[in-house]
Design an enzyme around this catalytic site. Structure first.
Site, PDB file in Angstrom:
ATOM      1  N   CYS A 118      -1.565  -4.537   8.179  1.00  0.00           N
ATOM      2  CA  CYS A 118      -1.090  -3.227   8.648  1.00  0.00           C
ATOM      3  C   CYS A 118      -0.318  -3.344   9.956  1.00  0.00           C
ATOM      4  O   CYS A 118       0.439  -2.438  10.302  1.00  0.00           O
ATOM      5  CB  CYS A 118      -2.266  -2.276   8.843  1.00  0.00           C
ATOM      6  N   CYS A 173       0.807  -1.229   0.000  1.00  0.00           N
ATOM      7  CA  CYS A 173       0.000   0.000   0.000  1.00  0.00           C
ATOM      8  C   CYS A 173       0.836   1.274   0.000  1.00  0.00           C
ATOM      9  O   CYS A 173       0.307   2.356  -0.206  1.00  0.00           O
ATOM     10  CB  CYS A 173      -0.934   0.017   1.210  1.00  0.00           C
TER      11      CYS A 173
HETATM   12 FE1  FES Z   1      -1.265   0.436   4.392  1.00  0.00          FE
HETATM   13 FE2  FES Z   1      -2.737  -0.193   6.425  1.00  0.00          FE
HETATM   14  S1  FES Z   1      -3.396   0.159   4.396  1.00  0.00           S
HETATM   15  S2  FES Z   1      -0.604  -0.140   6.349  1.00  0.00           S
END
Ligand code: FES
Length: 119
Positions: free
Chosen positions: A102, A33
């Site tokens: 995460c 992400c």
């Molecule tokens: Fe990237 Fe949570 S969406 S660390």
């Protein structure tokens, strides 16, 4: 989705900021992400006397980085060597399953910092 404790750690992050004379600084990210966490550790003998973090990321990223600093502060290097992403998740009372990824990388950044200290 998030429990109350996670929302609290996201809304009022503990130990956010930086340490200008840190013993070690480590940074890492979640490749899936692009979120990033930077940890600053102050170590005296083998005790982590202070730890701060900066994060660019989602609520879970910020909450888990903050939770990690609470788990680490005041502990010995040996004690924190065993801290895993599972411990962070447990400390917060459980992240939503889709957010477990995460919680992974803050603990990984801590391991990176510990490796740098051992060098
Ligand atoms: Fe990237 Fe949570 S969406 S660390």
């Amino acid at each position: 989705m998030y429990n109350q404790k996670t929302i609290d750690y996201f809304s009022n992050p503990r130990n956010m900021g930086e340490i200008s004379n840190a013993t070690v600084v480590a940074e890492g990210g979640n490749l899936s992400c692009g979120d990033v966490v930077k940890l600053y550790l102050k170590v005296d003998k083998d005790i982590i006397t202070d730890i701060k973090f900066k994060a660019f990321g989602c609520g879970a990223c910020i909450a888990t980085a903050s939770a990690l600093t609470e788990l680490v502060k005041g502990k010995t290097l040996n004690e924190v060597d065993k801290i895993s992403n599972g411990d962070v998740d447990k400390f917060l009372g459980g992240l939503p399953p889709q957010k477990l990824k995460c919680s992974n990388f803050s603990a990984e950044v801590l391991q990176k910092a510990l490796k740098q200290l051992k060098k």
